[in-house]
Scaffold this active site. Structure first.
Site, mmCIF file in Angstrom:
data_model
loop_
_atom_site.group_PDB
_atom_site.id
_atom_site.type_symbol
_atom_site.label_atom_id
_atom_site.label_comp_id
_atom_site.label_asym_id
_atom_site.label_seq_id
_atom_site.Cartn_x
_atom_site.Cartn_y
_atom_site.Cartn_z
ATOM 1 N N HIS A 1 24.166 102.083 91.636
ATOM 2 C CA HIS A 1 25.226 102.890 92.203
ATOM 3 C C HIS A 1 25.371 102.615 93.691
ATOM 4 O O HIS A 1 24.581 101.943 94.134
ATOM 5 C CB HIS A 1 24.745 104.413 91.908
ATOM 6 C CG HIS A 1 23.349 104.801 92.376
ATOM 7 N ND1 HIS A 1 23.369 105.000 93.900
ATOM 8 C CD2 HIS A 1 22.092 104.840 92.010
ATOM 9 C CE1 HIS A 1 22.020 105.269 94.203
ATOM 10 N NE2 HIS A 1 21.153 105.224 93.197
ATOM 11 N N GLU B 1 17.698 107.516 86.110
ATOM 12 C CA GLU B 1 16.763 107.195 87.064
ATOM 13 C C GLU B 1 15.612 107.810 86.530
ATOM 14 O O GLU B 1 15.507 108.787 85.655
ATOM 15 C CB GLU B 1 17.053 107.547 88.571
ATOM 16 C CG GLU B 1 15.957 107.169 89.571
ATOM 17 C CD GLU B 1 15.679 105.633 89.681
ATOM 18 O OE1 GLU B 1 14.848 105.212 88.698
ATOM 19 O OE2 GLU B 1 16.061 105.112 90.539
#
Length: 214
Positions: free
Chosen positions: A9, A82
């Site tokens: 990201h 994550e």
């Protein structure tokens, strides 16, 4: 065989502040949004069959310009979130060292089976990530898939592809919006290219590339 383009990201303010993001939804900052636009400009000429992203907002926002460029819907994939850092999420390193010194000491040992309170061990995290990738590979066998995800996820893929242990510190660089080209075949990953961030090389002042900037 399935071709994958895995992408970290774009930058967030918490990356810059070295805070543990984990599963907290933290949006891209202005630099991260620009990184995402640059990424889409670079990849627009490369066709893919599907676009996935972690369902956390920083990954979904990074995928938005890609979705427009490729005229695809972004499919959320919770399995590629994550790692969960539990009690440490939202805290920066100086605060952790003072308020959770014992946990910090155990964390920096980098043991695969250690889980922070309310968090996830590296071993469990790796199994989750590889299970999600295996599902995507099976769903798109023979195809080409783009995935926007997180630094920790990419670390697990690097270790699996190179046969490295889950214990120990990260050994690879994972820049924001870096391109990582891999192939999946019969459960094995092969790295074709790693950490390619040429599309943002001229942008000043991006967050440091460290294992803590997740």
């Amino acid at each position: 065989m399935t071709e994958f383009l895995f992408i970290r990201h774009g930058e967030t303010d918490w990356n810059r502040q070295q805070r543990f993001q984990g599963r907290i939804d933290v949006p891209l900052n202005a630099t991260g949004r620009l990184q995402a636009e640059r990424l889409a400009e670079r990849l627009a000429p490369e066709p893919v069959d599907a676009l996935y992203a972690s369902d956390l907002v920083r990954a979904m926002q990074t995928a938005e310009p890609l979705a427009r460029a490729w005229k695809l819907d972004t499919r959320p994939e919770p399995g590629l979130r994550e790692q969960g850092f539990g009690i440490l999420e939202g805290l920066d390193v100086p605060t952790i060292r003072v308020e959770h010194a014992d946990l910090w000491a155990r964390w920096i040992e980098r043991r695969a089976d250690f889980a922070l309170p309310g968090g996830e061990s590296v071993r469990d995290f790796s199994a989750r990530v590889l299970g999600a990738v295996a599902r995507l590979a099976a769903a798109h066998e023979g195809g080409r898939v783009a995935v926007v995800t997180h630094g920790g996820v990419l670390d697990m893929l690097w270790r699996h592809a190179r046969g490295e242990a889950l214990d120990g510190a990260r050994a690879c660089l994972i820049p924001n919006t870096g391109l990582n080209r891999l192939r999946w075949h019969d459960g094995a990953l092969t790295i074709e290219a790693w950490g390619d961030d040429a599309h943002i090389a001229d942008l000043p002042g991006t967050a440091p590339v460290t294992p803590l900037a997740r």
